[in-house]
Write an enzyme that holds these catalytic residues in place. Structure first.
Site, mmCIF file in Angstrom:
data_model
loop_
_atom_site.group_PDB
_atom_site.id
_atom_site.type_symbol
_atom_site.label_atom_id
_atom_site.label_comp_id
_atom_site.label_asym_id
_atom_site.label_seq_id
_atom_site.Cartn_x
_atom_site.Cartn_y
_atom_site.Cartn_z
ATOM 1 N N HIS A 63 0.853 -1.202 0.000
ATOM 2 C CA HIS A 63 0.000 0.000 0.000
ATOM 3 C C HIS A 63 0.886 1.249 0.000
ATOM 4 O O HIS A 63 1.042 1.926 1.020
ATOM 5 C CB HIS A 63 -0.905 -0.035 1.232
ATOM 6 C CG HIS A 63 -1.969 1.011 1.252
ATOM 7 N ND1 HIS A 63 -3.306 0.711 1.131
ATOM 8 C CD2 HIS A 63 -1.912 2.354 1.372
ATOM 9 C CE1 HIS A 63 -4.020 1.824 1.198
ATOM 10 N NE2 HIS A 63 -3.182 2.837 1.347
ATOM 11 N N GLU B 26 -1.103 0.904 -5.399
ATOM 12 C CA GLU B 26 -0.724 -0.310 -4.686
ATOM 13 C C GLU B 26 -0.468 -1.479 -5.633
ATOM 14 O O GLU B 26 -1.203 -1.686 -6.593
ATOM 15 C CB GLU B 26 -1.831 -0.695 -3.700
ATOM 16 C CG GLU B 26 -2.248 0.437 -2.779
ATOM 17 C CD GLU B 26 -3.457 0.082 -1.942
ATOM 18 O OE1 GLU B 26 -3.511 -1.065 -1.451
ATOM 19 O OE2 GLU B 26 -4.349 0.934 -1.784
#
EC number: 5.1.3.15
Length: 271
Positions: free
Chosen positions: A151, A249
């Site tokens: 992330h 991500e």
């Protein structure tokens, strides 16, 4: 924020405590890498030494408290993604990881962190290699198949002057739970939470405000996730934090990781 020196590992690498979280801190090898919180696992802030601005973003109000996911850097969503279980995005990003290995030379740095179960059985490993680029690799060692996402929070000059290149023209919009046609390249002007199929393993974030391009080369990904909360109130962020960050991500959401499989991203800077 209270910061305490815990241990000097090498002249370049120190272990410090930021509030509740132990943080290896490094400065060498062409990269200024300020924080590697042993929770999450999250590389918090970093940039090549010749860069004028950090590549990765960290919230200016991040409290570094146990039980909270760090808002910035590269938290690891694992072993599940999203809200299919609680806590959202898995337990790995709110647990402490162990610094298991480090190698430091003039032109290369390698750091490895491991995540263990309550029975002291390894579940996952993250390696970070810094040369003139940053290469992050996540490896799954759990017995069951798992989802995972790197992330990554990118530091940008102005969200209104950003263009994300190399994305497909369709995505799953997590906000309305619908498949949608979207423009590519993509500009951000509202709350965005989209899952893309990883058709092209290379993306670029054109940051016109900072006059640079952040290049991403994904490895073994099945999806990408593009996220910016816009004005939506988000824990660990100020009201204007969304203007200076963008998440892109590297993920394995629908195609689960099996034992020993890895997921990685290489990040470099142009301009």
């Amino acid at each position: 924020m209270k910061t305490t020196l815990l241990k000097t590992l090498t002249p370049e690498l120190h272990l410090v405590q930021h509030n509740d979280i132990p943080v290896p801190s490094l400065k060498t090898c062409g990269w200024n890498t300020k924080n590697f919180p042993c929770k999450g696992h999250s590389l918090s802030v970093g940039x090549p030494q010749n860069a004028k601005q950090d590549v990765l973003w960290l919230s200016e109000v991040e409290p570094f408290k146990n039980g909270n996911a760090i808002r910035g850097g590269v938290p690891i969503c694992y072993p599940w993604f999203g809200g299919v279980k609680q806590p959202a995005h898995g337990t790995a990003r709110i647990r402490l990881w162990q610094l298991s290995h480090y190698y430091i030379s003039v032109h290369k740095v390698r750091l490895e962190f491991e995540l263990f179960s309550d029975l002291n059985i390894i579940e996952a490993k993250v390696s970070m290699v810094f040369t003139d680029k940053c290469h992050l690799t996540f490896t799954h060692y759990g017995e069951e198949s798992a989802q995972a996402a790197l992330h990554t929070y990118f530091n940008i000059g102005d969200i209104n002057q950003v263009e994300v290149q190399g994305l497909p023209e369709t995505c799953f919009n997590s906000l309305n739970q619908q498949q949608e046609n979207v423009p590519s390249p993509r500009h951000i002007s509202e709350n965005v939470d989209c899952i893309y199929s990883a058709e092209n393993m290379q993306n670029q974030i054109l940051d016109k405000s900072f006059n640079r391009t952040i290049a991403l080369h994904h490895h073994n990904a099945s999806q990408f996730v593009l996220w910016n909360p816009w004005h939506k109130k988000t824990s660990g962020m100020s009201e204007t934090g969304y203007q200076k960050m963008l998440c892109l991500e590297t993920a394995r959401i629908h195609h689960l990781l099996e034992f020993g499989e890895s997921l990685s991203v290489e990040i470099s800077l142009k301009g």
